[in-house]
Scaffold this active site. Structure first.
Site, short mmCIF file in Angstrom:
data_model
loop_
_atom_site.label_atom_id
_atom_site.label_comp_id
_atom_site.label_asym_id
_atom_site.label_seq_id
_atom_site.Cartn_x
_atom_site.Cartn_y
_atom_site.Cartn_z
N ILE A 158 0.81 -1.22 0.00
CA ILE A 158 0.00 0.00 0.00
C ILE A 158 0.84 1.26 0.00
O ILE A 158 0.30 2.37 -0.02
CB ILE A 158 -0.96 0.02 1.20
CG1 ILE A 158 -0.21 -0.15 2.52
CG2 ILE A 158 -2.02 -1.06 1.05
CD1 ILE A 158 -1.09 -0.10 3.76
N GLY A 162 8.61 3.73 -0.42
CA GLY A 162 9.51 4.88 -0.39
C GLY A 162 10.91 4.43 -0.73
O GLY A 162 11.15 3.27 -1.09
N ASP A 204 9.36 13.38 10.40
CA ASP A 204 8.85 13.37 9.03
C ASP A 204 7.35 13.65 9.01
O ASP A 204 6.57 12.92 8.40
CB ASP A 204 9.16 12.02 8.37
CG ASP A 204 9.08 12.09 6.84
OD1 ASP A 204 9.17 13.22 6.29
OD2 ASP A 204 8.94 11.03 6.19
#
Length: 316
Positions: free
Chosen positions: A14, A17, A135
């Site tokens: 799903i 990166g 992040d």
């Protein structure tokens, strides 16, 4: 179907990166859906080292908050001979990312402020435990029927920890990094607050707070932050919210507000309730909840946008 540790059946990828991929999986022991973040195998001393990620996963697993996607488990999977790929098992938050919503443009200011209030509440809980996310960005904010879930605390870091990433590498999404992060300074809660300021700006305006044409290469190459532009007028936005956004984007980390302060101010601006550590036991009346997302004005950013297209669409 691939199974990790004889327990987690990987069903569907799903997300992906540069250093990891996220799978929807099934925990056959507890018979429940989970999210599994499978990291790229790393050499000793690299950012993906097994021991570093294990330590950070243990820290994040102690963080329990309604706006945080919980960490359930940690393990390693064999890939190439002598190489181990660490993985983190997390709560599977059902919904859509803020990035997906922002593709349609800015949010109504009330919705954008409420989203950021819940993000700030999640950060306040993390910071109270000495955890820095590093992040915060739209792709790591999930909008669920019950509210916001902040994702990826499984790879957060202890406050004040030095940056062990390889020389020349900047961790995080450049548009959301605080100026001190470009100089590889130890992670602090103030860095998360800078990212919250960028997130709030984006929710309210539909764009990043940098001049048109600013690219990731320019941000990283200069090793310093391009000065953010002032928040333009937003009809009906309380002035204290605009001021908070400005202070979050201050170049000096010591002048940025705390996550607790931001959570309370933003919640007050939209008469919402957020769960923050210091006030968890203080009751507050509110009407029956309605779905926040059915009222939305839409929003978010493409996760695969080209770096040079930031001025048009913005990064995830």
């Amino acid at each position: 179907m691939r199974t990790l540790a004889g327990r987690y059946e990987l069903e569907q990828r799903i997300g992906m990166g540069g250093m990891s991929e996220v799978w929807r999986a099934h925990d056959v022991v507890l018979d429940r859906p989970v999210a599994v973040k499978l990291m790229s195998p790393g050499n000793q001393g690299e950012e993906t080292s097994v021991e570093r990620i294990r330590t950070e996963a243990r820290s994040a697993a102690r963080l329990v908050h309604p706006n945080v996607a919980s960490v359930h488990d940690f393990g390693t999977a064999s890939t190439l001979p002598g190489r181990e790929a660490p993985y983190i098992v997390m709560e599977l938050a059902e919904g859509e990312t803020l990035a997906e919503h922002l593709r349609a443009g800015p949010l109504d200011w009330r919705i954008g402020v409420r989203v950021c209030a819940e993000v700030a509440a999640a950060l306040a809980a993390a910071h109270a435990h000495g955890i820095v996310h590093r992040d915060v960005k739209p792709a790591n904010v999930m909008l669920t029927p019950s509210g916001v879930k902040v994702l990826d605390f499984g790879i957060a870091t202890p406050a004040g920890a030095p940056d062990h990433s390889p020389e020349g590498m900047v961790l995080g999404t450049p548009a959301y990094l605080a100026p001190e992060q470009f100089d590889r300074q130890p992670a602090t809660p103030a860095a998360d607050m800078y990212a919250l300021g960028v997130l709030l700006y984006y929710c309210l305006t539909g764009r990043l707070p940098y001049a048109a044409g600013t690219t990731a290469t320019q941000l990283v190459g200069a090793r310093r932050r391009v000065t953010p532009e002032p928040l333009p007028p937003v009809d009906g936005l309380p002035p204290e919210v605009a001021d908070l956004c400005h202070r979050c984007l201050d170049e000096d980390p010591l002048r940025r507000p705390t996550s607790l302060m931001a959570a309370l101010l933003l919640a007050e601006a939209v008469d919402a309730r957020v769960y923050v550590p210091m006030l968890a036991s203080v009751p507050r009346q509110r009407s029956a909840p309605t779905s926040l997302w059915t009222e939305r004005a839409a929003t978010e950013v493409t996760e695969a946008v080209a770096l040079d297209d930031w001025s048009r669409a913005g990064p995830a």
